[in-house]
Design an enzyme around this catalytic site. Structure first.
Site, PDB file in Angstrom:
ATOM      1  N   TYR A   1      31.618  59.300  31.009  1.00  0.00           N
ATOM      2  CA  TYR A   1      32.558  58.346  31.598  1.00  0.00           C
ATOM      3  C   TYR A   1      33.535  57.818  30.540  1.00  0.00           C
ATOM      4  O   TYR A   1      33.114  57.390  29.473  1.00  0.00           O
ATOM      5  CB  TYR A   1      31.758  57.192  32.180  1.00  0.00           C
TER       6      TYR A   1
ATOM      7  N   GLU B   1      37.153  41.563  47.592  1.00  0.00           N
ATOM      8  CA  GLU B   1      38.419  41.269  46.918  1.00  0.00           C
ATOM      9  C   GLU B   1      39.479  42.319  47.201  1.00  0.00           C
ATOM     10  O   GLU B   1      40.665  42.024  47.272  1.00  0.00           O
ATOM     11  CB  GLU B   1      38.191  41.153  45.411  1.00  0.00           C
TER      12      GLU B   1
END
EC number: 5.6.2.1
Length: 1060
Positions: free
Chosen positions: A690, A7
């Site tokens: 994260y 993509e």
């Protein structure tokens, strides 16, 4: 050849890196990168789209309405500003002619499927049905390889059709209704003014207009409030009357008189206590909202700061050896994503996914040398797991002491459920590679893998391996002895054999049993077997390096490999890297060792174990130097960590020295999911956490105590940390939201040094730390007091609130707003000294306007748009001039008039129910219960009826809108008089191209026009030239001016005379 279509460019790179057996070759065409690689003997090209490459446009555009005949065209034609997509389309078109197979590897959602579908059909010119589909939810190497071996036979046409239908419906609604509004104004005023609306834009503007109408129609109503002002203990207090609002002024006056005449006494005291539970851990959205409230940070700024904190320092030297599921690798050689060994909460070895971080360093580093010779090179802030003062804690390198003891891995439990079948299926499924089964049959590994994945084969014995049926190699544990021996001897792969310098008794007989021929040549002894050589390539065999793929997952293989390597080298004359790798491997076998004088010496207490484990495979008498490894054993048995240390896969060694040195170059670190540590040079070290997460849950295996102990080293958090460490159990409050990929945001325990953080980073770090500590604390207790004061039949109330038990507010209270109102002590029947009975006149206020955040929340509640589109829809409303104001959104007169018109003539288009109805139909398309053609046809019918009614009232609609639109338009620029009819020559714009020109104001009766330059400011001069054509000045941005005649045949125009 196969074309894999991703993509986005960065995803294409990750896919190429994951699938390549060796490093992929990066190439460019038209300035766009793509990758060529080999996988399982197949040539692959990995290229990408750049989001949507195609958009919708009318086939024959007459700029009327309704228009339903649309087609997919390159996105740079459908939308302005998308010219960058042209080169990506050209690239896919060229590459498609070089391949025979196609694989779509776009995001697995409706938009990803549309991107893949249109790229195949229009850029590549192939039927989308011929393509296979890679389906993955994460971009780790493991997930991508798994997707490669589990290709879907086709793309998901349910998702593709639903996505295509949504695009077409949005185009139908947006374009046709926008054209209808624009044509209505043109018909009424003769002016081309573009207005827009759409399936989601309309309902969104509608609820903003509804609020604006509430505000505009609001009529303030007068009301009165009555307050009782009294004195107690020398202070003034105010009690409010029992009715919030008194609508009759005379009634208010009467109440005041009655209260003044009557004595005031306390008639009731109501005291309540409520528990206020701690807040849940931060997900990104909550962090963004609270950071905005506390610091005024925008959501984007909060994310950027959190990302910066996430990637701050905490790095290792590039040559650090990391214990991965494939073997011991230098950190600089690791792939971007993969799997490493880590310690779980019980200090047991486990596997976890990692992501590699890399940055440039020019800073002080630390060399930490342990008493067993192990060395580790770290940046100042990278934490190491140490045993200090009876407890385990992660301590940054610059805070380590020589009295500390460091935790190393020591596997105490064998894991032998990994076999040859597992290995072969991991390293290849090539049609040319075969497994030899126990019954003598051969089966291609490609077919075998499919059978295993389908569940048709669950338990099968593999005894051999063959490549292209050219001979075979038998698969037994002894094979690893031979491979270890060849590595130790420096055996070089040449052609279809492995060459070593001389025949040795250790491998005579063994090679024959493995079906490998020994041939004497001038170069030396050749072990000849094509299948054996193929296997060595697959497991990344390298001469002299004690490292091959797979041995780490089976202790028998590891023993055999090390025995062979020992027999070949006697562990002498090895590089330091080789010694380190063998030391880590021995630790995985439960054997401690020491590196001393460039030699590996086994711990005296583990010598017998060394001989027993390797002696099973060794063909020599095992002799190895020993040393007394100074293992720390003086543990505090009362310590919270003692049971875990005793049962964990670890041992502990003291520090010999800590040295500082300056380093300039690359440094690396890992982000490890769930366990948040990894093994570096055999030592347990911490990783980063994260920030991009939707979870409100902390990792299940996170050692909270480690982090809190480290936070206790920061003075401002020390009291709270010590309070938590004294609790019998650390149990966090958690929310309902969960992100399967990432836990909630929390501090890792690494302590920033002074100057490490910017002012904004320090603010956000403080909020994250305090929130983390708060989730473990006790509930706060709030006490409210409500005192009733009666004067005759009238009652007044005074309320107070205070925190009687701080609980979590002790640490997080600075970010929570509670009114602290402490009342004096009252008694039932106590007489109140009234100073004044006050009557105040007030007016009711209209409802508040929406803020941008409130609009997004309202859209979520109504089911309008998606997370990806809501902010853009709001931005479009601003751009169209429908709304204004950044903090408090006000609908402009134009926005009000557009909704008023839509309500009157096309009410369906601003209906939330209509939007929801078609969203449901999209789901039915995806489920295969409706076709996209059925839904599109229904939309055409519904919209056609709406537009038919609109056209009947087009003039009336246009007249209403023109009052607002045309009144706001600037008057046209007049550059002169028409030489033909005397009308004004004005600057106009082509309705299709947007380009400007000069034309007569009496058009269409007069058709005089002149072309004009498309750049620069036009300044009339009141002069004429050829045939009465006006002369104008064009002023460019840099100040230069050009005087030109608008007649194309004028010589002055052709030379463009410069004017200073």
């Amino acid at each position: 050849m196969i074309l894999v279509i991703a993509e986005k460019p960065n995803v294409a790179r990750k896919i190429a890196m994951a699938l390549a057996e060796v490093k992929p070759i990066k190439k460019t065409l038209f300035g766009v990168p793509y990758y060529e690689l080999i996988r399982d003997g197949k040539r692959l090209i990995v290229a990408s789209a750049v989001g949507h490459l195609y958009g919708l446009a009318p086939k024959n555009d007459f700029f009327g309405y309704p228009i339903f005949d649309v087609e997919w065209v390159p996105v740079y034609i459908a939308e302005k500003g998308k010219e960058y997509a042209k080169d990506y389309i050209k690239l896919l078109s060229v590459l498609s002619k070089r391949v025979r197979e196609f694989i779509v590897a776009c995001d697995y959602d409706t938009e990803g499927e549309v991107i893949g579908y249109t790229a195949l059909k229009y850029a590549c010119g192939v039927d989308p049905g011929v393509a296979k589909r890679m389906k993955f939810s994460a971009l780790t190497k493991r997930d991508l390889i798994k997707a490669w071996y589990n290709l879907e036979p086709t793309i998901n046409f349910g998702m593709a059709n639903a996505g295509i239908a949504r695009h077409i419906l949005d185009w139908y609604w947006g374009v046709n209704l926008s054209r209808a509004l624009t044509h209505a104004i043109k018909r009424a005023s003769g002016k081309w003014v573009v207005l827009s609306t759409g399936r989601v834009q309309g309902p969104t503007l509608k609820f903003l207009v509804d609020r604006e109408r509430e505000i505009q129609s609001f009529v303030p109503q007068p009301y009165w409030v009555i307050k009782l002002i009294f004195e107690k203990n020398g202070k003034k207090y105010t009690a409010n009357y029992e009715k919030d609002k008194i609508w009759d002024e005379n009634e208010a006056k009467r109440i005041v008189l009655e209260v003044k005449k009557a004595p005031a006494r306390v008639t009731n005291i109501e005291v309540k206590q409520q528990n206020r539970n701690p807040p849940v851990p931060f997900d990104l959205g909550t962090l963004q909202r609270e950071a905005y409230s506390a610091f005024g940070f925008s959501p984007k700024k909060t994310l950027d700061i959190a990302q910066s904190l996430y990637e701050k320092g905490f790095c290792l030297h590039p040559d650090t050896l990391i214990l991965t599921s494939q073997g011991v690798r230098k950190i600089k050689e690791l792939s971007r994503e993969g799997e490493v060994f880590a310690l779980d909460f019980n200090l047991k070895l486990s596997k976890a996914k990692y992501r590699l971080l890399e940055r440039d360093a020019d800073e002080q580093m630390y060399k930490v040398t342990l008493l067993d010779g192990t060395e580790l090179y770290l940046t100042a802030d990278h934490p190491v797991l140490v045993y200090r003062e009876g407890n385990l804690a992660f301590v940054p390198a610059d805070k380590l002491r020589e009295t500390d003891h460091v935790v190393l891995v020591l596997n105490k439990s064998a894991r032998d459920n990994y076999g040859f079948l597992d290995l072969l299926l991991e390293i290849t499924d090539s049609q040319e590679d075969y497994a030899i089964l126990e019954n003598g049959e051969t089966l291609s590994l490609h077919s075998l893998k499919m059978l295993v994945e389908r569940g048709e084969i669950k338990d099968i014995a593999v005894v051999g391996f063959s490549h292209n049926n050219f001979g075979k190699v038998m698969l037994r544990d002894e094979l690893w002895y031979l491979i270890g021996y060849l590595a130790g001897k420096g055996g070089e792969i040449k052609g279809n054999g492995v060459v070593i310098s001389s025949r040795t008794k250790e491998i005579v007989g063994l090679t024959k049993s493995l079906n490998i021929d020994l041939i004497e040549t001038e170069e030396g002894i050749v072990l000849s077997n094509k299948s054996f050589v193929r296997l060595l390539h697959l497991i990344h065999y390298t001469p002299r390096v004690p490292e091959v793929y797979g041995i780490i997952n089976n202790t028998e293989w590891l023993k055999a490999f090390l025995a062979g390597y020992y027999d070949a080298t006697l562990l002498e004359g090895l590089t330091l890297e080789a010694l380190y790798k063998i030391k880590v491997y021995l630790q995985l076998l439960g054997i401690r060792a020491k590196i001393e004088d460039n030699k590996l010496k086994v711990h005296l207490e583990d010598l017998q174990r060394f001989r027993e484990l390797l002696g099973k495979f060794s063909r020599r008498k095992l002799y190895v130097e020993t040393s007394q490894v100074p293992v720390f054993t003086d543990f505090d048995e009362r310590s919270y960590d003692f049971p875990r240390i005793l049962g964990g896969d670890i041992y502990i060694i003291g520090i010999k020295s800590i040295e500082k040195f300056h380093y300039k170059g690359k440094v690396y670190d890992l982000v490890v999911e769930n366990y948040h540590n990894f093994i570096a040079n055999g030592i347990a070290v911490h990783n980063c956490s994260y920030p991009r997460t939707e979870s409100q849950k902390l990792p299940k295996n996170l050692n909270y105590k480690f982090i809190i102990q480290n936070l206790a080293r920061i003075p401002e958090y020390r009291p709270y940390a010590h309070l938590l460490l004294g609790m019998p159990e650390l149990k966090p409050v958690e929310g309902k939201k969960e992100d399967p990929a990432h836990p909630a945001i929390y501090p890792t325990g690494e302590i920033p040094r002074p100057g490490d953080l910017t002012k904004d980073e320090a603010l956000l770090y403080d909020m994250i730390v305090r929130r983390f500590l708060a989730v473990f604390m006790e509930p706060a207790v709030r006490e409210t007091v409500k005192v009733t004061i009666s004067a005759g039949k009238h009652k007044f109330f005074i309320s107070g609130g205070r925190t009687v038990k701080e609980g979590w507010l002790r640490v997080y209270g600075k970010y929570v707003k509670f009114d602290e109102v402490t009342l004096p002590t009252f008694f039932i029947g106590e007489r109140i000294k009234v100073l004044q009975v006050k009557r105040e006149k007030k007016k009711t206020k209209p409802p508040a306007r929406y803020s941008p955040a409130a609009v997004i929340k309202k859209m979520e509640d109504l089911g309008l748009g998606t997370k990806a589109t809501r902010a853009q829809i709001l931005e479009t409303l601003y751009q169209r001039g429908y709304i204004e104001g950044k903090k408090s959104i006000k609908v402009t007169p134009l926005g009000m008039k557009v909704i008023e018109t839509l309500e009157k003539y096309v009410p369906e288009i601003i209906s939330v129910e209509l939007t929801r109805e078609f969203e449901k139909k999209m789901e039915l398309i995806m489920e295969g219960k409706l076709t996209k053609e059925e839904v599109i046809e229904e939309a055409k019918i519904r919209l056609t009826k709406i537009l038919e009614e609109f056209k009947k009232k087009e003039l009336e609609i246009g007249l209403e809108l023109a009052k607002i639109v045309v009144g706001e338009e600037k008057p046209p620029l007049i550059v002169g008089k028409c030489p033909k009819c005397g009308g004004d020559l004005i600057v106009k714009y082509n309705e299709k191209t947007g380009k400007r020109f000069v034309g007569c104001s009496n058009w269409p009766k007069c058709n005089v026009t002149y072309p004009i330059l498309q750049r620069g400011e036009i300044i009339p001069t009141n002069k004429t030239c050829c045939n009465g054509a006006p002369v104008v000045i064009i002023r460019e941005k840099d100040g230069r001016e050009w005087e030109i005649c608008l007649d194309m045949n004028c010589k002055e125009y052709n030379t463009i005379k410069k004017k200073r």
